[in-house]
Design a protein around this motif. Structure first.
Motif, PDB file in Angstrom:
ATOM      1  N   LEU A   1      -3.736 -39.576  -2.077  1.00 54.83           N
ATOM      2  CA  LEU A   1      -4.816 -39.192  -2.993  1.00 54.83           C
ATOM      3  C   LEU A   1      -5.294 -40.373  -3.831  1.00 54.83           C
ATOM      4  CD1 LEU A   1      -3.474 -35.721  -4.165  1.00 54.83           C
ATOM      5  CD2 LEU A   1      -5.458 -36.137  -2.718  1.00 54.83           C
ATOM      6  N   VAL A   2      -4.354 -41.218  -4.280  1.00 54.60           N
ATOM      7  CA  VAL A   2      -4.719 -42.407  -5.061  1.00 54.60           C
ATOM      8  C   VAL A   2      -5.609 -43.319  -4.217  1.00 54.60           C
ATOM      9  CG1 VAL A   2      -3.799 -44.544  -6.041  1.00 54.60           C
ATOM     10  CG2 VAL A   2      -2.771 -42.357  -6.662  1.00 54.60           C
ATOM     11  N   ASN A   3      -5.207 -43.553  -2.961  1.00 55.44           N
ATOM     12  CA  ASN A   3      -6.016 -44.404  -2.073  1.00 55.44           C
ATOM     13  C   ASN A   3      -7.404 -43.819  -1.869  1.00 55.44           C
ATOM     14  OD1 ASN A   3      -3.957 -46.266  -1.747  1.00 55.44           O
ATOM     15  ND2 ASN A   3      -3.132 -45.239   0.050  1.00 55.44           N
ATOM     16  N   TRP A   4      -7.480 -42.500  -1.679  1.00 46.47           N
ATOM     17  CA  TRP A   4      -8.784 -41.869  -1.464  1.00 46.47           C
ATOM     18  C   TRP A   4      -9.662 -41.988  -2.704  1.00 46.47           C
ATOM     19  CZ3 TRP A   4     -10.396 -36.618  -3.123  1.00 46.47           C
ATOM     20  CH2 TRP A   4     -11.718 -36.340  -2.728  1.00 46.47           C
ATOM     21  N   ILE A   5      -9.113 -41.732  -3.873  1.00 50.64           N
ATOM     22  CA  ILE A   5      -9.902 -41.797  -5.107  1.00 50.64           C
ATOM     23  C   ILE A   5     -10.447 -43.209  -5.308  1.00 50.64           C
ATOM     24  CG2 ILE A   5      -9.770 -41.657  -7.637  1.00 50.64           C
ATOM     25  CD1 ILE A   5      -7.780 -39.305  -7.224  1.00 50.64           C
ATOM     26  N   ILE A   6      -9.626 -44.225  -5.051  1.00 49.94           N
ATOM     27  CA  ILE A   6     -10.068 -45.613  -5.211  1.00 49.94           C
ATOM     28  C   ILE A   6     -11.191 -45.946  -4.229  1.00 49.94           C
ATOM     29  CG2 ILE A   6      -9.344 -48.023  -4.925  1.00 49.94           C
ATOM     30  CD1 ILE A   6      -6.634 -47.175  -6.154  1.00 49.94           C
ATOM     31  N   VAL A   7     -11.024 -45.537  -2.961  1.00 49.58           N
ATOM     32  CA  VAL A   7     -12.053 -45.807  -1.945  1.00 49.58           C
ATOM     33  C   VAL A   7     -13.314 -45.007  -2.241  1.00 49.58           C
ATOM     34  CG1 VAL A   7     -12.607 -45.483   0.505  1.00 49.58           C
ATOM     35  CG2 VAL A   7     -10.414 -46.455  -0.136  1.00 49.58           C
ATOM     36  N   GLN A   8     -13.148 -43.725  -2.612  1.00 54.96           N
ATOM     37  CA  GLN A   8     -14.298 -42.844  -2.828  1.00 54.96           C
ATOM     38  C   GLN A   8     -15.132 -43.289  -4.018  1.00 54.96           C
ATOM     39  OE1 GLN A   8     -15.207 -40.192  -0.807  1.00 54.96           O
ATOM     40  NE2 GLN A   8     -17.042 -40.063  -2.043  1.00 54.96           N
ATOM     41  N   CYS A   9     -14.483 -43.674  -5.091  1.00 58.57           N
ATOM     42  CA  CYS A   9     -15.234 -44.083  -6.288  1.00 58.57           C
ATOM     43  C   CYS A   9     -15.895 -45.446  -6.085  1.00 58.57           C
ATOM     44  CB  CYS A   9     -14.323 -44.101  -7.514  1.00 58.57           C
ATOM     45  SG  CYS A   9     -13.816 -42.439  -8.002  1.00 58.57           S
ATOM     46  N   GLY A  10     -15.336 -46.280  -5.225  1.00 60.79           N
ATOM     47  CA  GLY A  10     -15.970 -47.530  -4.856  1.00 60.79           C
ATOM     48  C   GLY A  10     -16.091 -48.550  -5.966  1.00 60.79           C
TER      49      GLY A  10
ATOM     50  N   ASP B   1     -21.565 -34.721   4.958  1.00 61.19           N
ATOM     51  CA  ASP B   1     -22.933 -34.982   4.532  1.00 61.19           C
ATOM     52  C   ASP B   1     -23.194 -36.463   4.241  1.00 61.19           C
ATOM     53  OD1 ASP B   1     -21.395 -35.181   2.288  1.00 61.19           O
ATOM     54  OD2 ASP B   1     -22.446 -33.657   1.124  1.00 61.19           O
ATOM     55  N   GLY B   2     -22.246 -37.314   4.601  1.00 64.53           N
ATOM     56  CA  GLY B   2     -22.423 -38.749   4.413  1.00 64.53           C
ATOM     57  C   GLY B   2     -21.933 -39.264   3.070  1.00 64.53           C
ATOM     58  N   CYS B   3     -21.504 -38.385   2.192  1.00 62.23           N
ATOM     59  CA  CYS B   3     -21.034 -38.817   0.873  1.00 62.23           C
ATOM     60  C   CYS B   3     -19.540 -39.135   0.871  1.00 62.23           C
ATOM     61  CB  CYS B   3     -21.328 -37.740  -0.170  1.00 62.23           C
ATOM     62  SG  CYS B   3     -23.092 -37.506  -0.447  1.00 62.23           S
ATOM     63  N   TYR B   4     -18.793 -38.608   1.831  1.00 63.67           N
ATOM     64  CA  TYR B   4     -17.349 -38.868   1.881  1.00 63.67           C
ATOM     65  C   TYR B   4     -17.094 -40.293   2.344  1.00 63.67           C
ATOM     66  CZ  TYR B   4     -12.493 -38.684   3.384  1.00 63.67           C
ATOM     67  OH  TYR B   4     -11.154 -38.955   3.545  1.00 63.67           O
ATOM     68  N   LYS B   5     -16.228 -40.997   1.605  1.00 69.82           N
ATOM     69  CA  LYS B   5     -15.832 -42.346   2.002  1.00 69.82           C
ATOM     70  C   LYS B   5     -14.329 -42.330   2.211  1.00 69.82           C
ATOM     71  CE  LYS B   5     -19.390 -44.167  -0.977  1.00 69.82           C
ATOM     72  NZ  LYS B   5     -19.562 -43.981  -2.390  1.00 69.82           N
ATOM     73  N   GLY B   6     -13.871 -43.054   3.165  1.00 66.50           N
ATOM     74  CA  GLY B   6     -12.444 -43.087   3.434  1.00 66.50           C
ATOM     75  C   GLY B   6     -12.155 -42.603   4.840  1.00 66.50           C
ATOM     76  N   ASP B   7     -10.893 -42.545   5.159  1.00 66.38           N
ATOM     77  CA  ASP B   7     -10.444 -42.146   6.481  1.00 66.38           C
ATOM     78  C   ASP B   7     -10.502 -40.622   6.601  1.00 66.38           C
ATOM     79  OD1 ASP B   7      -9.243 -41.811   8.892  1.00 66.38           O
ATOM     80  OD2 ASP B   7      -7.440 -42.972   8.423  1.00 66.38           O
ATOM     81  N   PRO B   8     -11.264 -40.078   7.554  1.00 61.91           N
ATOM     82  CA  PRO B   8     -11.343 -38.620   7.695  1.00 61.91           C
ATOM     83  C   PRO B   8     -10.000 -37.970   8.060  1.00 61.91           C
ATOM     84  CG  PRO B   8     -13.116 -39.677   8.917  1.00 61.91           C
ATOM     85  CD  PRO B   8     -12.201 -40.763   8.451  1.00 61.91           C
ATOM     86  N   SER B   9      -9.073 -38.767   8.589  1.00 59.97           N
ATOM     87  CA  SER B   9      -7.774 -38.190   8.968  1.00 59.97           C
ATOM     88  C   SER B   9      -6.878 -37.952   7.745  1.00 59.97           C
ATOM     89  CB  SER B   9      -7.054 -39.102   9.968  1.00 59.97           C
ATOM     90  OG  SER B   9      -6.654 -40.292   9.332  1.00 59.97           O
TER      91      SER B   9
END
Length: 199
Positions: A30-39, A141-149
């Motif tokens: 979750l930490v990795n996703w939040i960092i990647v998603q917020c950019g 919808d193109g807004c998700y950033k990060g690994d879909p897996s």
């Protein structure tokens, strides 16, 4: 953190059970996703439940996260303040929770503000973020950033079409939910009112 003393007895047992549900591996995902998603240049917190809580506690990261899942100019939280005042931080957490519900996260998956603010149930915070990530991957919808897996895709509808003939045939079948009449017979039964024959 609230000024609460240590809990004892049943309260302590309940709190320990809640704390056992917390997943350190999920935390790092979750930490990795939040960092990647917020950019943005966001500092990676040290591992651990306590650090994860303090990292999210002011609500700014959560608000940035939910805003990043919407197209530019269509963000649900217009103003994100970096205030150190407790009620402002709790208000931002509440804004995130409202925006997550509008985004599509079920109310049963949403944590309460005190779960994060007081660190009462960090596993519930993880569940909310997992549900949000799964929903973002599913929307595609193109807004998700990060690994879909990182998240599982939620199931979409699976409509089935039956012809009129198939529907008519289904009316003639006795489903197993109704029970079965195989092997049932009245042999050996006596009529009503007759005494039972004991031999």
């Amino acid at each position: 953190m609230a000024n609460r003393g240590p809990s004892y007895g049943l309260s302590r047992e309940v709190q320990e059970k809640i704390e056992q549900k917390y997943d350190p591996e999920l935390e790092s995902k979750l930490v990795n996703w939040i960092i990647v998603q917020c950019g943005e240049q966001i500092e990676h917190p040290p591992p651990g439940r306590q650090h994860f809580q303090t990292w999210l506690m002011d609500g700014t990261l959560l608000c940035k996260l939910i805003n990043s899942l919407h197209p530019k100019g269509n963000e649900p939280i217009a103003k994100i303040s970096e205030s150190k005042m407790a009620f402002k931080q709790m208000e931002q957490i509440s804004q995130f929770l409202k925006a997550a519900e509008i985004y599509g996260v079920r109310t049963t998956d949403i944590f309460q503000t005190v779960d994060l603010w007081e660190g009462k149930d960090m596993a519930a915070v993880q569940r909310t973020l997992m549900a949000l990530g799964s929903l973002a991957v599913t929307k595609d919808d193109g807004c998700y950033k990060g690994d879909p897996s990182w998240f599982h895709r939620k199931a979409q509808q699976n409509r089935r079409g039956f012809s009129e003939e198939q529907l008519r045939q289904g009316q003639n079948v006795i489903g197993l939910q109704m029970g079965s009449n195989k092997g049932a017979s009245q042999s050996g039964m006596t009529g009503y009112g007759m005494p039972r024959q004991i031999i």
